[in-house]
Design a protein around this motif. Structure first.
Motif, PDB file in Angstrom:
ATOM      1  N   ALA A 142       0.847  -1.195   0.000  1.00  0.00           N
ATOM      2  CA  ALA A 142       0.000   0.000   0.000  1.00  0.00           C
ATOM      3  C   ALA A 142       0.879   1.240   0.000  1.00  0.00           C
ATOM      4  O   ALA A 142       1.952   1.258   0.607  1.00  0.00           O
ATOM      5  CB  ALA A 142      -0.921  -0.001   1.225  1.00  0.00           C
ATOM      6  N   ARG A 143       0.416   2.269  -0.669  1.00  0.00           N
ATOM      7  CA  ARG A 143       1.100   3.555  -0.667  1.00  0.00           C
ATOM      8  C   ARG A 143       0.204   4.591  -0.009  1.00  0.00           C
ATOM      9  O   ARG A 143      -1.022   4.457   0.021  1.00  0.00           O
ATOM     10  CB  ARG A 143       1.457   3.980  -2.094  1.00  0.00           C
ATOM     11  N   ILE A 144       0.828   5.639   0.515  1.00  0.00           N
ATOM     12  CA  ILE A 144       0.089   6.708   1.188  1.00  0.00           C
ATOM     13  C   ILE A 144      -0.121   7.857   0.207  1.00  0.00           C
ATOM     14  O   ILE A 144       0.808   8.289  -0.485  1.00  0.00           O
ATOM     15  CB  ILE A 144       0.850   7.202   2.433  1.00  0.00           C
ATOM     16  N   TRP A 145      -1.369   8.333   0.167  1.00  0.00           N
ATOM     17  CA  TRP A 145      -1.756   9.422  -0.720  1.00  0.00           C
ATOM     18  C   TRP A 145      -2.383  10.544   0.108  1.00  0.00           C
ATOM     19  O   TRP A 145      -2.997  10.292   1.153  1.00  0.00           O
ATOM     20  CB  TRP A 145      -2.757   8.940  -1.761  1.00  0.00           C
ATOM     21  N   LEU A 146      -2.247  11.777  -0.360  1.00  0.00           N
ATOM     22  CA  LEU A 146      -2.887  12.939   0.255  1.00  0.00           C
ATOM     23  C   LEU A 146      -3.803  13.599  -0.765  1.00  0.00           C
ATOM     24  O   LEU A 146      -3.547  13.575  -1.966  1.00  0.00           O
ATOM     25  CB  LEU A 146      -1.844  13.959   0.727  1.00  0.00           C
ATOM     26  N   CYS A 147      -4.886  14.191  -0.265  1.00  0.00           N
ATOM     27  CA  CYS A 147      -5.778  14.992  -1.110  1.00  0.00           C
ATOM     28  C   CYS A 147      -6.358  16.108  -0.264  1.00  0.00           C
ATOM     29  O   CYS A 147      -6.265  16.089   0.974  1.00  0.00           O
ATOM     30  CB  CYS A 147      -6.889  14.138  -1.714  1.00  0.00           C
ATOM     31  N   ASP A 148      -6.960  17.092  -0.926  1.00  0.00           N
ATOM     32  CA  ASP A 148      -7.583  18.174  -0.161  1.00  0.00           C
ATOM     33  C   ASP A 148      -8.971  17.759   0.285  1.00  0.00           C
ATOM     34  O   ASP A 148      -9.436  16.646  -0.006  1.00  0.00           O
ATOM     35  CB  ASP A 148      -7.595  19.479  -0.961  1.00  0.00           C
ATOM     36  N   ALA A 149      -9.674  18.647   0.984  1.00  0.00           N
ATOM     37  CA  ALA A 149     -10.962  18.294   1.583  1.00  0.00           C
ATOM     38  C   ALA A 149     -12.054  18.047   0.548  1.00  0.00           C
ATOM     39  O   ALA A 149     -13.089  17.471   0.883  1.00  0.00           O
ATOM     40  CB  ALA A 149     -11.410  19.396   2.548  1.00  0.00           C
ATOM     41  N   SER A 150     -11.835  18.445  -0.699  1.00  0.00           N
ATOM     42  CA  SER A 150     -12.821  18.205  -1.752  1.00  0.00           C
ATOM     43  C   SER A 150     -12.516  16.936  -2.542  1.00  0.00           C
ATOM     44  O   SER A 150     -13.238  16.600  -3.485  1.00  0.00           O
ATOM     45  CB  SER A 150     -12.868  19.398  -2.709  1.00  0.00           C
ATOM     46  N   GLY A 151     -11.428  16.235  -2.164  1.00  0.00           N
ATOM     47  CA  GLY A 151     -11.039  15.031  -2.883  1.00  0.00           C
ATOM     48  C   GLY A 151     -10.179  15.296  -4.097  1.00  0.00           C
ATOM     49  O   GLY A 151      -9.878  14.378  -4.862  1.00  0.00           O
ATOM     50  N   ARG A 152      -9.738  16.521  -4.271  1.00  0.00           N
ATOM     51  CA  ARG A 152      -8.900  16.871  -5.419  1.00  0.00           C
ATOM     52  C   ARG A 152      -7.430  16.906  -5.011  1.00  0.00           C
ATOM     53  O   ARG A 152      -7.081  16.774  -3.853  1.00  0.00           O
ATOM     54  CB  ARG A 152      -9.331  18.215  -6.002  1.00  0.00           C
ATOM     55  N   ASN A 153      -6.584  17.091  -6.022  1.00  0.00           N
ATOM     56  CA  ASN A 153      -5.135  17.169  -5.815  1.00  0.00           C
ATOM     57  C   ASN A 153      -4.600  15.912  -5.125  1.00  0.00           C
ATOM     58  O   ASN A 153      -3.743  15.993  -4.238  1.00  0.00           O
ATOM     59  CB  ASN A 153      -4.768  18.413  -4.995  1.00  0.00           C
ATOM     60  N   LEU A 154      -5.089  14.756  -5.545  1.00  0.00           N
ATOM     61  CA  LEU A 154      -4.621  13.486  -4.988  1.00  0.00           C
ATOM     62  C   LEU A 154      -3.196  13.223  -5.469  1.00  0.00           C
ATOM     63  O   LEU A 154      -2.908  13.294  -6.665  1.00  0.00           O
ATOM     64  CB  LEU A 154      -5.549  12.360  -5.435  1.00  0.00           C
ATOM     65  N   ARG A 155      -2.309  12.902  -4.546  1.00  0.00           N
ATOM     66  CA  ARG A 155      -0.919  12.632  -4.922  1.00  0.00           C
ATOM     67  C   ARG A 155      -0.316  11.613  -3.962  1.00  0.00           C
ATOM     68  O   ARG A 155      -0.634  11.594  -2.768  1.00  0.00           O
ATOM     69  CB  ARG A 155      -0.089  13.912  -4.921  1.00  0.00           C
ATOM     70  N   ALA A 156       0.555  10.763  -4.493  1.00  0.00           N
ATOM     71  CA  ALA A 156       1.255   9.763  -3.682  1.00  0.00           C
ATOM     72  C   ALA A 156       2.430  10.426  -2.987  1.00  0.00           C
ATOM     73  O   ALA A 156       3.152  11.224  -3.580  1.00  0.00           O
ATOM     74  CB  ALA A 156       1.730   8.624  -4.555  1.00  0.00           C
ATOM     75  N   VAL A 157       2.630  10.083  -1.703  1.00  0.00           N
ATOM     76  CA  VAL A 157       3.722  10.695  -0.933  1.00  0.00           C
ATOM     77  C   VAL A 157       4.704   9.654  -0.404  1.00  0.00           C
ATOM     78  O   VAL A 157       5.706  10.016   0.204  1.00  0.00           O
ATOM     79  CB  VAL A 157       3.169  11.540   0.232  1.00  0.00           C
ATOM     80  N   THR A 158       4.438   8.367  -0.628  1.00  0.00           N
ATOM     81  CA  THR A 158       5.411   7.321  -0.285  1.00  0.00           C
ATOM     82  C   THR A 158       5.740   6.534  -1.545  1.00  0.00           C
ATOM     83  O   THR A 158       4.933   6.454  -2.474  1.00  0.00           O
ATOM     84  CB  THR A 158       4.894   6.365   0.804  1.00  0.00           C
ATOM     85  N   ALA A 159       6.922   5.953  -1.559  1.00  0.00           N
ATOM     86  CA  ALA A 159       7.403   5.243  -2.740  1.00  0.00           C
ATOM     87  C   ALA A 159       7.023   3.768  -2.691  1.00  0.00           C
ATOM     88  O   ALA A 159       6.685   3.228  -1.628  1.00  0.00           O
ATOM     89  CB  ALA A 159       8.919   5.386  -2.844  1.00  0.00           C
ATOM     90  N   ALA A 160       7.090   3.126  -3.853  1.00  0.00           N
ATOM     91  CA  ALA A 160       6.866   1.678  -3.912  1.00  0.00           C
ATOM     92  C   ALA A 160       7.971   0.964  -3.131  1.00  0.00           C
ATOM     93  O   ALA A 160       9.103   1.430  -3.057  1.00  0.00           O
ATOM     94  CB  ALA A 160       6.862   1.210  -5.359  1.00  0.00           C
ATOM     95  N   GLY A 161       7.625  -0.165  -2.515  1.00  0.00           N
ATOM     96  CA  GLY A 161       8.588  -0.909  -1.720  1.00  0.00           C
ATOM     97  C   GLY A 161       8.704  -0.425  -0.291  1.00  0.00           C
ATOM     98  O   GLY A 161       9.598  -0.867   0.443  1.00  0.00           O
ATOM     99  N   THR A 162       7.817   0.481   0.115  1.00  0.00           N
ATOM    100  CA  THR A 162       7.798   0.961   1.499  1.00  0.00           C
ATOM    101  C   THR A 162       6.430   0.703   2.114  1.00  0.00           C
ATOM    102  O   THR A 162       5.446   0.485   1.406  1.00  0.00           O
ATOM    103  CB  THR A 162       8.107   2.468   1.578  1.00  0.00           C
ATOM    104  N   THR A 163       6.380   0.729   3.432  1.00  0.00           N
ATOM    105  CA  THR A 163       5.122   0.601   4.147  1.00  0.00           C
ATOM    106  C   THR A 163       5.021   1.716   5.171  1.00  0.00           C
ATOM    107  O   THR A 163       6.033   2.217   5.673  1.00  0.00           O
ATOM    108  CB  THR A 163       5.011  -0.760   4.869  1.00  0.00           C
ATOM    109  N   CYS A 164       3.797   2.099   5.471  1.00  0.00           N
ATOM    110  CA  CYS A 164       3.552   3.138   6.474  1.00  0.00           C
ATOM    111  C   CYS A 164       2.385   2.711   7.331  1.00  0.00           C
ATOM    112  O   CYS A 164       1.258   2.585   6.844  1.00  0.00           O
ATOM    113  CB  CYS A 164       3.257   4.478   5.795  1.00  0.00           C
ATOM    114  N   GLY A 165       2.651   2.478   8.594  1.00  0.00           N
ATOM    115  CA  GLY A 165       1.605   2.023   9.497  1.00  0.00           C
ATOM    116  C   GLY A 165       1.123   3.072  10.464  1.00  0.00           C
ATOM    117  O   GLY A 165       0.183   2.841  11.221  1.00  0.00           O
ATOM    118  N   ASN A 166       1.754   4.256  10.463  1.00  0.00           N
ATOM    119  CA  ASN A 166       1.376   5.270  11.436  1.00  0.00           C
ATOM    120  C   ASN A 166       1.668   6.651  10.868  1.00  0.00           C
ATOM    121  O   ASN A 166       2.620   6.838  10.102  1.00  0.00           O
ATOM    122  CB  ASN A 166       2.149   5.062  12.736  1.00  0.00           C
ATOM    123  N   TRP A 167       0.826   7.603  11.251  1.00  0.00           N
ATOM    124  CA  TRP A 167       1.042   8.989  10.835  1.00  0.00           C
ATOM    125  C   TRP A 167       0.418   9.943  11.846  1.00  0.00           C
ATOM    126  O   TRP A 167      -0.416   9.562  12.668  1.00  0.00           O
ATOM    127  CB  TRP A 167       0.475   9.249   9.441  1.00  0.00           C
TER     128      TRP A 167
END
Length: 251
Positions: free
Chosen positions: A170-195
């Motif tokens: 799984a990769r981590i993505w961010l977007c604004d409150a309207s669901g726009r500007n979706l972008r990935a912020v972690t690379a393939a081959g990584t995991t993120c379990g906490n933020w």
């Protein structure tokens, strides 16, 4: 007497020949009819497709919407979308079936304008959402506002089992409150379990682990990600600092 016998034999051969010829004609007509397509008989099946598979009714997709959640300080309603694609009894897509009680994963989010009821999905391809959080300022006041969302998304079958599930990367993505500007912020081959979201600095801090080929964690670091994209993602500790800390641990 002999003449009558010869005449009888000729007559018998003539009758048998006529019947044989008629039989051959019937067989020829039957064969041509079987080979010639008929509008009333419908289209023939493609090669290699059994009739049972073509005639079997398709399985309807499972789809259900959750209750809308109002995003504070905005006119947006967030609606979770659970679903499974059209599958056979042994699915090869998102999630899995259990007879009588299908396990239906979250695969999309709808952002609905509360005034106009116009809606748009967050994702436009088949994906699996493992987790999502709203990024809020943390103050329980009327001026509180949702600044965006952080979403953990699986969009590729990385474990090779033929479906998207929690065993895939799984990769981590961010977007604004309207669901726009979706972008990935972690690379393939990584995991993120906490933020954690720092609303004062409008920055998300992600605990990211790098995986080896054996899928074991090799290292972990904390990434600082401004939610407005004004600055690039950067680690809180440089590689040189991490190497120094690792040397202290080994000696």
């Amino acid at each position: 007497m002999r003449l009558d016998l010869e005449r009888y034999n000729r007559l018998l051969w003539a009758v048998n020949g006529t019947l044989l010829l008629a039989g051959l004609i019937v067989l020829l007509i039957t064969g041509l009819t079987a080979l010639w397509p008929s509008r009333d008989r419908g289209q023939s099946l493609p090669a290699g497709v059994p009739a049972t598979a073509a005639d079997a009714p398709s399985q309807p997709a499972i789809l259900r919407l959750g209750l809308p959640k109002s995003l504070k300080g905005t006119d947006i309603l967030l609606v979770p979308v659970e679903g499974l694609p059209q599958e056979s009894e042994e699915p090869r897509g998102i999630g899995s079936y259990r007879k009588g009680a299908p396990s239906v994963p979250l695969f999309n989010l709808l952002f609905v304008d509360a005034k106009t009821l116009a809606s748009r999905p967050l994702l436009t391809r088949k994906s699996l959402i493992l987790r999502y959080d709203t990024l809020e300022d943390g103050e329980e006041t009327r001026s509180a506002r949702v600044d965006g969302l952080v979403v953990s998304i699986v969009d590729a079958n990385t474990n090779g089992n033929g479906r998207l599930d929690e065993g895939d990367e799984a990769r981590i993505w961010l977007c604004d409150a309207s669901g726009r500007n979706l972008r990935a912020v972690t690379a393939a081959g990584t995991t993120c379990g906490n933020w954690h979201y720092d609303s004062l600095r409008r920055t998300v801090y992600l605990v990211v682990e790098t995986r080896s080929d054996a899928r074991k964690a090799e290292s972990a670091e904390v990434l600082a990600v401004p939610i407005d994209g004004s600055q690039p993602t950067r680690p809180l500790a440089s590689k040189a600092q991490m190497d120094e800390l690792r040397n202290l641990l080994q000696h």
